[in-house]
Design a protein around this motif. Structure first.
Motif, PDB file in Angstrom:
ATOM      1  N   ILE A  74      -0.027   4.094 -11.100  1.00  0.00           N
ATOM      2  CA  ILE A  74      -0.186   2.708 -10.957  1.00  0.00           C
ATOM      3  C   ILE A  74      -1.343   2.120 -10.159  1.00  0.00           C
ATOM      4  CG2 ILE A  74       0.920   0.487 -10.205  1.00  0.00           C
ATOM      5  CD1 ILE A  74       3.586   1.337 -11.044  1.00  0.00           C
ATOM      6  N   ILE A  75      -2.134   1.500 -10.565  1.00  0.00           N
ATOM      7  CA  ILE A  75      -3.461   1.177 -10.128  1.00  0.00           C
ATOM      8  C   ILE A  75      -3.239   0.366  -8.681  1.00  0.00           C
ATOM      9  CG2 ILE A  75      -5.739   0.241 -10.145  1.00  0.00           C
ATOM     10  CD1 ILE A  75      -5.548   2.616 -12.121  1.00  0.00           C
ATOM     11  N   ARG A 100       0.968  -1.128   0.158  1.00  0.00           N
ATOM     12  CA  ARG A 100      -0.196  -0.087  -0.270  1.00  0.00           C
ATOM     13  C   ARG A 100       0.822   1.206   0.050  1.00  0.00           C
ATOM     14  NH1 ARG A 100      -4.318  -2.613   2.536  1.00  0.00           N
ATOM     15  NH2 ARG A 100      -5.586  -3.317   0.845  1.00  0.00           N
ATOM     16  N   ALA A 101       1.897   1.191   0.889  1.00  0.00           N
ATOM     17  CA  ALA A 101       2.927   2.500   0.952  1.00  0.00           C
ATOM     18  C   ALA A 101       3.369   2.552  -0.499  1.00  0.00           C
ATOM     19  CB  ALA A 101       3.812   2.223   2.111  1.00  0.00           C
ATOM     20  N   GLY A 132       5.117  -0.789 -14.241  1.00  0.00           N
ATOM     21  CA  GLY A 132       5.537   0.732 -14.661  1.00  0.00           C
ATOM     22  C   GLY A 132       5.425   0.733 -16.347  1.00  0.00           C
ATOM     23  N   ILE A 133       6.043  -0.175 -16.966  1.00  0.00           N
ATOM     24  CA  ILE A 133       6.312  -0.388 -18.403  1.00  0.00           C
ATOM     25  C   ILE A 133       4.596  -0.112 -18.949  1.00  0.00           C
ATOM     26  CG2 ILE A 133       6.779  -1.531 -20.348  1.00  0.00           C
ATOM     27  CD1 ILE A 133       9.369  -2.251 -18.525  1.00  0.00           C
ATOM     28  N   PHE A 134       3.799  -1.017 -18.419  1.00  0.00           N
ATOM     29  CA  PHE A 134       2.479  -1.029 -18.859  1.00  0.00           C
ATOM     30  C   PHE A 134       1.751   0.303 -18.678  1.00  0.00           C
ATOM     31  CE2 PHE A 134       2.012  -5.798 -17.070  1.00  0.00           C
ATOM     32  CZ  PHE A 134       2.539  -6.310 -18.353  1.00  0.00           C
ATOM     33  N   ALA A 135       2.097   1.115 -17.568  1.00  0.00           N
ATOM     34  CA  ALA A 135       1.487   2.502 -17.595  1.00  0.00           C
ATOM     35  C   ALA A 135       2.006   3.404 -18.271  1.00  0.00           C
ATOM     36  CB  ALA A 135       1.583   2.890 -16.062  1.00  0.00           C
ATOM     37  N   TRP A 136       3.319   3.215 -18.669  1.00  0.00           N
ATOM     38  CA  TRP A 136       4.218   4.211 -19.379  1.00  0.00           C
ATOM     39  C   TRP A 136       3.779   4.043 -21.098  1.00  0.00           C
ATOM     40  CZ3 TRP A 136       7.870   5.001 -23.245  1.00  0.00           C
ATOM     41  CH2 TRP A 136       8.329   6.055 -23.227  1.00  0.00           C
ATOM     42  N   MET A 180       4.669   5.768  -5.280  1.00  0.00           N
ATOM     43  CA  MET A 180       5.009   5.897  -6.708  1.00  0.00           C
ATOM     44  C   MET A 180       4.138   6.665  -7.164  1.00  0.00           C
ATOM     45  SD  MET A 180       6.713   3.614  -8.408  1.00  0.00           S
ATOM     46  CE  MET A 180       7.073   3.403 -10.188  1.00  0.00           C
ATOM     47  N   ASN A 181       2.885   6.754  -6.941  1.00  0.00           N
ATOM     48  CA  ASN A 181       1.958   7.451  -7.621  1.00  0.00           C
ATOM     49  C   ASN A 181       2.255   9.113  -7.374  1.00  0.00           C
ATOM     50  OD1 ASN A 181       0.609   5.378  -8.857  1.00  0.00           O
ATOM     51  ND2 ASN A 181      -0.835   5.185  -7.272  1.00  0.00           N
TER      52      ASN A 181
END
Ligand code: UDP
Ligand code: MG
Length: 319
Positions: A160-161, A146-147, A190-194, A152-153
């Motif tokens: 990242i969801i 969670r942290a 990260g790559i999927f989001a990027w 990250m976000n």
């Protein structure tokens, strides 16, 4: 039956010591996908240097089923490398879609059908799964996870969801984009989001693995989280700059105050404690700054070597 040519979906399965799960996994997934019309399913099992019977099991299944293919690594390269190898194979075969799924049945195969329907209905490029519960997971891991998502976000370049797993169906465009990212130290979430693209999410409840143990130790997961953050965030470097600037300003003000004090009140021999405090403070600060920079430089160093992401030992896809 429709006249339309059925579209090809590659099911990519990273496997590391999943000997006891592979057969059950294959039967379960087959039961789901055999009922889905309009698509032709193939499997790409990626044996990530397993030390157990995984690879033998995979080859046995491949011998009996034409739709099953495999890639085996020369050693354990990690799940990231295994996912990349699978996607690269799907890209080379020009498959229409690829779905990445764990071999331990923690990713319910039933969702593959829901993902396909979602893509058909919404025309999205990718449909990914997210866990809405972390039931059965060690508490410490949930807290850290969670942290991690929060930090990250907030501080990285990507979003990242929370609860997103690597279980995801994606179309050819997205596969191509991911394969075109040659970085060695990979962080797929990260790559999927990027890479972007329209992604839809479907939710599922956490499932415990059927047998064996998770390969993630607390330390392993911590390293992975830090690496993932560094891959997509330059903010620590900026933070260092701000911090350095502020302390310099602070010490300049302090110096002025000291000079004024000396001029007005006269020389004062004490001050030993404050000097020691300052030395310690700046010593610590410099060390911290160097270690953060060292993390980035170390990763740059590894990246400049241009080593392959994985080394293949055997595959039936090369012919
Ligand atoms: N895996 C892999 N290489 C590794 C570690 C894991 O290919 O070095 C595979 C593993 O076989 C499984 C998936 O990645 O199919 C997820 O691993 P695991 O269940 O250990 O992770 P968790 O579910 O605890 O996140
Ligand atoms: Mg698992």
């Amino acid at each position: 039956m429709s006249e339309k040519k059925s579209r090809m979906i590659d099911i990519i399965v990273p496997c590391y010591n999943e000997g006891r799960n592979i057969d059950i996994f294959f039967d379960d997934v087959q039961a789901v996908v055999s009922g889905i019309e309009g698509y032709e399913f193939s499997y790409i099992f990626v044996d990530d240097g397993s030390e157990d019977s995984s690879f033998d099991n995979i080859k046995e299944i491949a011998a009996e089923n034409d739709c099953v293919h495999y890639i085996s690594f020369s050693r354990n390269f990690g799940k990231e490398a295994a996912m990349y190898a699978g996607l690269k194979a799907a890209n080379d075969r020009a498959s229409d879609f690829a779905v990445i799924i764990d071999a331990d049945l923690q990713h319910p195969p039933k969702l593959i059908e829901d993902m396909i329907r979602k893509i058909e209905e919404t025309g999205c490029d990718s449909c990914a799964a997210r866990r809405v519960t972390r039931k059965g997971e060690p508490r410490v891991r949930s807290i850290f996870a969670r942290a991690f998502y929060k930090i990250m976000n907030r501080y990285s370049d990507i979003e990242i969801i929370d609860g997103a797993v690597d279980f995801r169906l994606m179309n050819r465009k997205m596969i191509k984009a991911i394969v075109s990212m040659p970085e060695n130290q990979r962080f797929s979430k990260g790559i999927f989001a990027w890479v972007g693209f329209h992604t839809e999410w479907i939710e599922f409840e956490n499932v415990e693995r059927i047998s064996g143990e998770s390969k993630w130790s607390v330390w392993g997961l911590t390293k992975y989280a830090i690496a993932g953050f560094i891959d997509f965030a330059a903010s620590p470097l900026k933070a260092i700059g701000v911090f350095g600037g502020l302390t310099t300003l602070g010490s300049a003000i302090y110096l002025i105050i000291e000079i004024l004090k000396t001029l007005i009140v006269g020389k004062d021999v004490p001050g030993y404690a404050s000097i020691i405090c300052l030395i310690l403070f700046f010593g610590g600060l410099v060390t911290a700054v160097l270690s953060i920079m060292g993390e980035y430089i170390g990763r740059m160093y590894m990246e400049t070597k241009g080593r392959p992401i994985y080394i293949e030992k055997e595959s039936d896809l090369d012919e």
